[in-house]
Design an enzyme around this catalytic site. Sequence first.
Site, PDB file in Angstrom:
ATOM      1  N   SER A 308       0.818  -1.204   0.000  1.00 51.35           N
ATOM      2  CA  SER A 308       0.000   0.000   0.000  1.00 51.35           C
ATOM      3  C   SER A 308       0.860   1.265   0.000  1.00 51.35           C
ATOM      4  CB  SER A 308      -0.973  -0.047   1.186  1.00 51.35           C
ATOM      5  OG  SER A 308      -1.959   0.943   1.080  1.00 51.35           O
ATOM      6  N   LYS A 333      -0.651  -3.715  -3.724  1.00 50.09           N
ATOM      7  CA  LYS A 333      -1.966  -3.093  -3.480  1.00 50.09           C
ATOM      8  C   LYS A 333      -1.965  -1.733  -4.161  1.00 50.09           C
ATOM      9  CE  LYS A 333      -5.287  -1.500  -0.004  1.00 50.09           C
ATOM     10  NZ  LYS A 333      -5.390  -0.123  -0.477  1.00 50.09           N
ATOM     11  N   GLN A 337      -8.916   3.856  -1.127  1.00 54.67           N
ATOM     12  CA  GLN A 337     -10.246   3.816  -0.539  1.00 54.67           C
ATOM     13  C   GLN A 337     -10.617   5.153   0.106  1.00 54.67           C
ATOM     14  OE1 GLN A 337      -8.010   1.122  -0.118  1.00 54.67           O
ATOM     15  NE2 GLN A 337      -9.172   0.210  -1.788  1.00 54.67           N
TER      16      GLN A 337
END
Length: 480
Positions: A308, A333, A337
């Site tokens: 991430s 990733k 979001q």
Amino acid sequence: MEQRKGLIIITAASLLAGAGGMYGGMSLLDAFERDTEDGVAIEGGPLSDRLHKVEVAYDLIADKYVEEVDKGELVEGAIQGMLDTLEDPYSMYMDARTASQFNDSLGSSFQGIGAEVTVMDGKLLIVAPFKNSPAEKAGLRPNDQILKVDGETITGLDLYEATLKIRGEKGSKVELEIMREGLSDPVKVSVKRDEIPLETVHSDVKNENGKHYGVIEVSSFSENTSKDFKKQLSELEEKGLAGLVIDVRGNPGGLLSSVNEMLDELVTQDKPYVQVQERNGDTLKYFSENKEKKSYPITVLVDEGSASASEILAGALKEAGDYPLIGTKTFGKGTVQQPVPMGDGSNIKLTMFKWLTPEGNWIHKKGIEPNIHVKQPAYFYAHPLQAEKPLVREMNNEQVKNAQEMLQGLGYNPARSDGYFNNSTETAVKNFQKKHELEASGKIDSETASKLQEEIYKAVKDEKNDVQLKAALEYLKRVN
């Protein structure tokens, strides 16, 4: 595309097992309008024709079902059902209770096992154990699949429900049944929960041939990470750096605003340090205002637990900074979001954007390959050792193989690592037991297994065994 100062988006750091999760940052205020206090503004006023069936179904079940139903649960079930159709592990709904527990976990520490988990392809996976955490000490690793918690299956539970089973008070124990690539059968791992501090930046100086090389380890990206990073980097620079290693191995992500502020310090304005792709395909590019590179070389340590936000950092330094990555391929990733409050304490965390590297690469489910591939010694990857029944001569199984790899890594030379418990393995076990003042039976009972696990953890944490860090320092010396 439009150039903007700073990265004004929110990312999810997935979940801190024991804490309930972490996300935050700045918002895409220009991407869509919403009322962050009163809930989501729904365009079009009343329910559209497309939602008419949902309204009819709600009224039918609420009024006619054979037993009384909780109307609130019907609404939440409908929301969860819509999210389930996305088949996206990062888009999820949190009811008011779960959201409250989640927000309570965003302090300076939390109690749990210290591992981040996520759902991928329907499997509950460990993204990375936190450094020096109970999870790491117990031998848990990135991509371990959790099958059961305290003997109960987690099948059918969402990410937050599963995490609430794993979290718990300091001093209590939780037993995880895990499956790992390379194992034919699951293993059980007992983890003692503890207080997990969120001190995310640690720095050190390595003196090599009269020169100072800085090492800054960033374990996750929290609210104070960028401030602490800049402070510690400044202190290192005052000593006169000949090079810098940034270590994001096992870093599962966190606040993207922290990454933004760090990258503004490390890359120049020549290339975007990240790109954000919207639903319609438009891509926004984000640039640093920094005009000059650092006067010293930089390299970045990554592994399969780098995920991430740490992948954004690694991708930016590799492609925009032209700094090499050393280690193994990252987690992969590449989505962003946005948590949206629903007005009653609940919220939906929805995947709204893709992020791309400076050169436009989407690394989702692919990861980022290092420039210099370096794998740690085999015992760094040894599976958790369990000995519910003692391991003895003539046995031939995976647990014996795990023990042999540990013994080999600790210097006890079992002469083989194929899982067959022979005379040489027994001799190696006896020597290990004598060294640690255990009964020299040559059998691997629970006490010996526990001691082996403990000594392997010490060996893994011993810097002299860290071949990836050695490779990074050797690189810096070569280019200096």
